[in-house]
Design an enzyme around this catalytic site. Structure first.
Site, short mmCIF file in Angstrom:
data_model
loop_
_atom_site.label_atom_id
_atom_site.label_comp_id
_atom_site.label_asym_id
_atom_site.label_seq_id
_atom_site.Cartn_x
_atom_site.Cartn_y
_atom_site.Cartn_z
N ASP A 102 -1.88 -7.97 -5.79
CA ASP A 102 -3.13 -8.05 -5.05
C ASP A 102 -2.83 -8.77 -3.75
O ASP A 102 -2.67 -10.00 -3.74
CB ASP A 102 -4.19 -8.80 -5.86
N VAL A 103 -2.72 -8.03 -2.67
CA VAL A 103 -2.26 -8.63 -1.42
C VAL A 103 -3.35 -9.42 -0.69
O VAL A 103 -3.11 -9.91 0.41
CB VAL A 103 -1.65 -7.57 -0.48
N GLY A 132 0.83 -1.20 0.00
CA GLY A 132 0.00 0.00 0.00
C GLY A 132 0.87 1.25 0.00
O GLY A 132 0.53 2.26 0.61
N ALA A 144 -12.43 -5.88 13.99
CA ALA A 144 -12.06 -7.28 14.17
C ALA A 144 -10.73 -7.60 13.49
O ALA A 144 -9.88 -8.30 14.06
CB ALA A 144 -13.17 -8.18 13.61
N TYR A 149 -13.51 -3.90 10.35
CA TYR A 149 -12.23 -3.20 10.52
C TYR A 149 -11.71 -3.42 11.93
O TYR A 149 -10.54 -3.76 12.13
CB TYR A 149 -12.42 -1.72 10.23
#
Length: 254
Positions: free
Chosen positions: A67-68, A17, A161, A159
């Site tokens: 694409d992680v 990112g 969690a 988010y």
């Protein structure tokens, strides 16, 4: 003269990112500290742009579109990064996302979209890089979590969690991998102004709403997170593993 403990000269860092917002700032900050940088993002043009910008400063840098959330894509990225750069000393696991929606309205697709990127993807990147670090008997992995892995707000349950899971995953990996001289830590930002949200925060009412939640009474800057990441990547943190460094202006203590 005493060695600069924050010097990363000769180190190679992967930043996922790494083309926008915090990731972009962290990639540039690690390069300024001396590291060579592998930029990871979904968009090839963005990877090329940021890698070229860092290379222009005298550091080695490559961009690898990835694409992680996909294991095959992750493994290919790590293999190519090690091949092109010779080694991997630092991983900044930064890629992440959120869905804002009341919990009663969440779908399976919403859940999988957030958790696959924020938790599953981060584990398998750490695993792929960790295998290389085990062989070289050194490394620093920095998972970018969130203050919202510690405290909660409304309408972002997946988010919460995923980031809470990431913090606990950090501790578990640190415990397993300390024997290989691999340090695994988390950095948990609070509200930070970035180019992507500065327009929203330019509204005084919006700013006031968020500032009231922060004991220091101001939002963070990208450089605040950069400093924490450079610290965790460097020899200054050589006796630090399994930690979660909150950089949130005190939000977590309210």
């Amino acid at each position: 003269m005493q060695k600069n403990r924050f010097d990363l000269t000769g180190k190679v860092a992967i930043v996922t990112g790494g083309t926008k917002g915090l990731g972009y700032g962290m990639a540039k900050g690690l390069a300024e500290a001396g590291a060579d940088i592998v930029i990871v993002s979904r968009t090839p043009a963005d990877c090329e742009r940021v890698a070229a910008e860092i290379a222009a400063t005298g550091r080695r840098s490559i961009g690898i579109p990835t694409d992680v959330s996909k294991l095959d894509s992750i493994n290919k990225m790590v293999e190519l990064a090690a091949e092109k750069m010779g080694k991997i000393d630092i991983l900044v696991n930064n890629a992440g996302t959120a869905v804002t929606k009341p919990s009663l309205d969440l779908t399976e697709e919403d859940w999988d979209y957030v958790v696959d990127l924020n938790l599953k993807g981060q584990f398998f990147i750490a695993q792929a890089v960790g295998r290389l670090m085990k062989e070289q008997k050194s490394g620093s992995i920095i998972n970018i979590a969130s203050v919202f892995g510690v405290i909660v707000d409304k309408n972002v349950l997946p988010y919460h969690a995923s980031k809470a899971g990431l913090i606990h995953m950090t501790k578990a990996l640190a415990s397993e991998w300390a024997r290989y001289n691999i340090r695994v830590n988390a950095v948990s930002p609070g509200y930070v102004i970035t180019p992507m949200n500065e327009k929203e925060f330019s509204d005084p009412k919006v700013m006031d709403h968020f500032v009231k939640k922060i004991p220091q009474r101001h939002l963070g800057q990208v450089d605040d997170i950069v400093g924490a990441v450079v610290y965790m990547a460097s020899d200054a943190a050589r006796y630090t593993t399994g930690s979660n460094l909150l950089v949130d202006g005190g939000m977590n203590i309210l």
